[in-house]
Design a protein around this motif. Sequence first.
Motif, PDB file in Angstrom:
ATOM      1  N   MET A 122      -7.797 -11.305 -25.364  1.00  0.00           N
ATOM      2  CA  MET A 122      -8.381 -10.283 -24.492  1.00  0.00           C
ATOM      3  C   MET A 122      -8.705  -9.031 -25.301  1.00  0.00           C
ATOM      4  SD  MET A 122      -8.553 -11.332 -21.301  1.00  0.00           S
ATOM      5  CE  MET A 122      -8.041 -12.862 -20.525  1.00  0.00           C
ATOM      6  N   LYS A 123      -9.873  -8.454 -25.021  1.00  0.00           N
ATOM      7  CA  LYS A 123     -10.364  -7.406 -25.916  1.00  0.00           C
ATOM      8  C   LYS A 123      -9.844  -6.008 -25.590  1.00  0.00           C
ATOM      9  CE  LYS A 123     -14.532  -9.490 -27.692  1.00  0.00           C
ATOM     10  NZ  LYS A 123     -15.486 -10.258 -26.948  1.00  0.00           N
ATOM     11  N   ASN A 124      -9.506  -5.762 -24.355  1.00  0.00           N
ATOM     12  CA  ASN A 124      -9.023  -4.415 -24.059  1.00  0.00           C
ATOM     13  C   ASN A 124      -7.846  -4.491 -23.102  1.00  0.00           C
ATOM     14  OD1 ASN A 124      -9.845  -4.419 -21.345  1.00  0.00           O
ATOM     15  ND2 ASN A 124     -11.935  -4.101 -22.008  1.00  0.00           N
ATOM     16  N   GLU A 125      -7.325  -3.358 -22.817  1.00  0.00           N
ATOM     17  CA  GLU A 125      -6.070  -3.314 -22.074  1.00  0.00           C
ATOM     18  C   GLU A 125      -6.240  -3.085 -20.570  1.00  0.00           C
ATOM     19  OE1 GLU A 125      -2.915  -4.148 -22.848  1.00  0.00           O
ATOM     20  OE2 GLU A 125      -3.991  -4.997 -24.538  1.00  0.00           O
ATOM     21  N   GLU A 126      -7.501  -3.053 -20.106  1.00  0.00           N
ATOM     22  CA  GLU A 126      -7.676  -2.916 -18.658  1.00  0.00           C
ATOM     23  C   GLU A 126      -7.465  -4.277 -18.032  1.00  0.00           C
ATOM     24  OE1 GLU A 126     -11.344  -1.006 -17.623  1.00  0.00           O
ATOM     25  OE2 GLU A 126     -10.477   0.960 -17.986  1.00  0.00           O
ATOM     26  N   ARG A 127      -6.478  -4.373 -17.164  1.00  0.00           N
ATOM     27  CA  ARG A 127      -6.099  -5.683 -16.613  1.00  0.00           C
ATOM     28  C   ARG A 127      -6.382  -5.755 -15.113  1.00  0.00           C
ATOM     29  NH1 ARG A 127      -0.470  -6.052 -17.036  1.00  0.00           N
ATOM     30  NH2 ARG A 127      -0.349  -3.825 -17.451  1.00  0.00           N
ATOM     31  N   TYR A 128      -6.968  -6.878 -14.707  1.00  0.00           N
ATOM     32  CA  TYR A 128      -7.280  -7.118 -13.291  1.00  0.00           C
ATOM     33  C   TYR A 128      -6.608  -8.430 -12.878  1.00  0.00           C
ATOM     34  CZ  TYR A 128     -11.011  -3.703 -14.143  1.00  0.00           C
ATOM     35  OH  TYR A 128     -11.717  -2.575 -14.484  1.00  0.00           O
ATOM     36  N   ASP A 129      -5.642  -8.346 -11.984  1.00  0.00           N
ATOM     37  CA  ASP A 129      -4.970  -9.552 -11.469  1.00  0.00           C
ATOM     38  C   ASP A 129      -5.688  -9.952 -10.181  1.00  0.00           C
ATOM     39  OD1 ASP A 129      -3.322 -11.442 -10.247  1.00  0.00           O
ATOM     40  OD2 ASP A 129      -1.456 -10.467 -10.902  1.00  0.00           O
ATOM     41  N   LEU A 130      -6.324 -11.123 -10.209  1.00  0.00           N
ATOM     42  CA  LEU A 130      -7.209 -11.499  -9.096  1.00  0.00           C
ATOM     43  C   LEU A 130      -6.621 -12.598  -8.203  1.00  0.00           C
ATOM     44  CD1 LEU A 130     -10.701 -11.397 -10.885  1.00  0.00           C
ATOM     45  CD2 LEU A 130      -9.456  -9.561  -9.722  1.00  0.00           C
ATOM     46  N   HIS A 131      -5.306 -12.737  -8.187  1.00  0.00           N
ATOM     47  CA  HIS A 131      -4.740 -13.775  -7.312  1.00  0.00           C
ATOM     48  C   HIS A 131      -3.336 -13.356  -6.881  1.00  0.00           C
ATOM     49  CE1 HIS A 131      -4.367 -18.439  -6.649  1.00  0.00           C
ATOM     50  NE2 HIS A 131      -3.728 -17.757  -5.704  1.00  0.00           N
ATOM     51  N   CYS A 132      -3.208 -12.908  -5.639  1.00  0.00           N
ATOM     52  CA  CYS A 132      -1.867 -12.591  -5.148  1.00  0.00           C
ATOM     53  C   CYS A 132      -1.798 -12.679  -3.618  1.00  0.00           C
ATOM     54  CB  CYS A 132      -1.395 -11.233  -5.645  1.00  0.00           C
ATOM     55  SG  CYS A 132      -2.264  -9.852  -4.946  1.00  0.00           S
ATOM     56  N   HIS A 133      -0.594 -12.920  -3.143  1.00  0.00           N
ATOM     57  CA  HIS A 133      -0.360 -13.122  -1.698  1.00  0.00           C
ATOM     58  C   HIS A 133       0.586 -12.049  -1.170  1.00  0.00           C
ATOM     59  CE1 HIS A 133      -2.259 -17.115  -1.769  1.00  0.00           C
ATOM     60  NE2 HIS A 133      -1.820 -17.123  -3.019  1.00  0.00           N
ATOM     61  N   THR A 134       0.374 -11.669   0.076  1.00  0.00           N
ATOM     62  CA  THR A 134       1.217 -10.653   0.708  1.00  0.00           C
ATOM     63  C   THR A 134       1.864 -11.238   1.972  1.00  0.00           C
ATOM     64  OG1 THR A 134      -0.428  -9.782   2.264  1.00  0.00           O
ATOM     65  CG2 THR A 134      -0.513  -8.920  -0.005  1.00  0.00           C
ATOM     66  N   THR A 135       2.582 -10.395   2.692  1.00  0.00           N
ATOM     67  CA  THR A 135       3.195 -10.823   3.958  1.00  0.00           C
ATOM     68  C   THR A 135       2.147 -11.195   5.006  1.00  0.00           C
ATOM     69  OG1 THR A 135       3.328  -8.463   4.468  1.00  0.00           O
ATOM     70  CG2 THR A 135       5.374  -9.538   3.746  1.00  0.00           C
ATOM     71  N   CYS A 136       0.859 -10.929   4.743  1.00  0.00           N
ATOM     72  CA  CYS A 136      -0.177 -11.378   5.691  1.00  0.00           C
ATOM     73  C   CYS A 136      -0.287 -12.901   5.671  1.00  0.00           C
ATOM     74  CB  CYS A 136      -1.524 -10.749   5.375  1.00  0.00           C
ATOM     75  SG  CYS A 136      -1.510  -8.963   5.632  1.00  0.00           S
ATOM     76  N   SER A 137       0.105 -13.543   4.550  1.00  0.00           N
ATOM     77  CA  SER A 137       0.235 -15.014   4.544  1.00  0.00           C
ATOM     78  C   SER A 137       1.661 -15.337   4.106  1.00  0.00           C
ATOM     79  CB  SER A 137      -0.850 -15.699   3.701  1.00  0.00           C
ATOM     80  OG  SER A 137      -0.774 -15.360   2.335  1.00  0.00           O
ATOM     81  N   ASP A 138       1.850 -15.950   2.942  1.00  0.00           N
ATOM     82  CA  ASP A 138       3.211 -16.386   2.618  1.00  0.00           C
ATOM     83  C   ASP A 138       3.850 -15.638   1.451  1.00  0.00           C
ATOM     84  OD1 ASP A 138       1.667 -17.489   0.646  1.00  0.00           O
ATOM     85  OD2 ASP A 138       2.410 -19.534   0.872  1.00  0.00           O
ATOM     86  N   GLY A 139       3.371 -14.417   1.169  1.00  0.00           N
ATOM     87  CA  GLY A 139       4.051 -13.576   0.175  1.00  0.00           C
ATOM     88  C   GLY A 139       5.196 -12.821   0.828  1.00  0.00           C
ATOM     89  N   THR A 140       6.049 -12.224   0.001  1.00  0.00           N
ATOM     90  CA  THR A 140       7.192 -11.498   0.577  1.00  0.00           C
ATOM     91  C   THR A 140       7.030  -9.979   0.515  1.00  0.00           C
ATOM     92  OG1 THR A 140       8.414 -11.556  -1.519  1.00  0.00           O
ATOM     93  CG2 THR A 140       8.814 -13.361   0.015  1.00  0.00           C
ATOM     94  N   MET A 141       5.959  -9.485  -0.114  1.00  0.00           N
ATOM     95  CA  MET A 141       5.735  -8.034  -0.130  1.00  0.00           C
ATOM     96  C   MET A 141       4.539  -7.678   0.739  1.00  0.00           C
ATOM     97  SD  MET A 141       6.514  -7.049  -4.097  1.00  0.00           S
ATOM     98  CE  MET A 141       6.718  -5.301  -3.933  1.00  0.00           C
ATOM     99  N   THR A 142       4.625  -6.547   1.436  1.00  0.00           N
ATOM    100  CA  THR A 142       3.509  -6.120   2.300  1.00  0.00           C
ATOM    101  C   THR A 142       2.316  -5.741   1.414  1.00  0.00           C
ATOM    102  OG1 THR A 142       4.190  -3.820   2.220  1.00  0.00           O
ATOM    103  CG2 THR A 142       5.118  -5.163   4.016  1.00  0.00           C
ATOM    104  N   PRO A 143       1.119  -5.637   2.004  1.00  0.00           N
ATOM    105  CA  PRO A 143      -0.034  -5.196   1.217  1.00  0.00           C
ATOM    106  C   PRO A 143       0.239  -3.845   0.547  1.00  0.00           C
ATOM    107  CG  PRO A 143      -0.772  -6.031   3.333  1.00  0.00           C
ATOM    108  CD  PRO A 143       0.730  -6.032   3.375  1.00  0.00           C
ATOM    109  N   GLU A 144       0.883  -2.950   1.284  1.00  0.00           N
ATOM    110  CA  GLU A 144       1.180  -1.617   0.746  1.00  0.00           C
ATOM    111  C   GLU A 144       2.109  -1.722  -0.475  1.00  0.00           C
ATOM    112  OE1 GLU A 144       2.719   0.921   3.781  1.00  0.00           O
ATOM    113  OE2 GLU A 144       2.954   2.608   2.407  1.00  0.00           O
TER     114      GLU A 144
END
Length: 278
Positions: A1-23
């Motif tokens: 990876m060429k630079n340090e700006e990171r974008y995580d494009l896959h995560c789940h929240t309590t709106c489906s089956d994650g355990t942390m709220t969107p906030e």
Amino acid sequence: MKNEERYDLHCHTTCSDGTMTPEETLKLAKSSGLKGLSITDHDTIAAYKIAIDLAKQLDLTLLSGVEFSASHKGASVHILGYGFDINAPTITEFCLRHEKRRADRNSLILELLKKHKMPLTPEDVTGPFNKTMATSGRPHIAHAMIAKRYVHTISEAFKKFIGEGCSCYAAGTPHTVEETIETIHTAKGVAIIAHPHLMSDKATLNAILNMNFDGIECYYGNIAYQNNARWLELAEKKKWLVTGGSDFHGSIKPNQPLGSSWIDSERFTLLQQAIAAK
Ligand code: AMP
Ligand code: ZN
Ligand code: FE
Ligand code: FE
């Protein structure tokens, strides 16, 4: 990876089956040093009600996203959609269809569990979860099974009872891969094959590689970079977009912390350009 700006494009929240709220998820993204994020809950965009304004306040780049469940000839396929118009009726209606599909399918699974002397009420399944929950499914059922002491762990629930092919598994009436891609495209988004390495069935993978996708998720979870070469080569050959993300679910998947996979700003710009051209 060429630079340090990171974008995580896959995560789940309590709106489906994650355990942390969107906030909580957005605040964690900020404190983890991510530049941007896409929340990709299963079959729902409910998180965006809260997330859009909060991301602005936190100076985080938020890309609209969702992970749709689909099926190809009986095999499960997960499809990521990005950059679609969050207010597009096609997306809202599709998410509503998924909510109904999931409710019907949960009922089928509960009937099977009852037959196997493990009765659960719909309230047992959805009651304990955060009020932001919009879609529920087998992880929530597994949780209820633990609460009733039918099993000890979520993986035991899947392995013995509710995993594909098990005695209490029901597929319900799934949507096809083709109609899912079409829905994302109609809402001016891009359609991406999620976690291709998790697809054990080669025939399914070969079939969907010939469909109208825009890209493939090459960086995933805590998988070492050298294992992604195969998917990067494939993306290059097909001139597809390359995406990546952690598939963060909070405490239920402790090995996949937020930011454990990501793309850099160069790839993120290519993704934005492809979305703008839709
Ligand atoms: P559903 O969308 O209701 O079919 O549930 C599928 C979700 O359950 C997946 O996205 C995973 O997060 C989770 N899951 C699938 N298999 C397992 C397993 N063996 N152990 C724990 N969680 C699982
Ligand atoms: Zn999940
Ligand atoms: Fe998935
Ligand atoms: Fe996921």
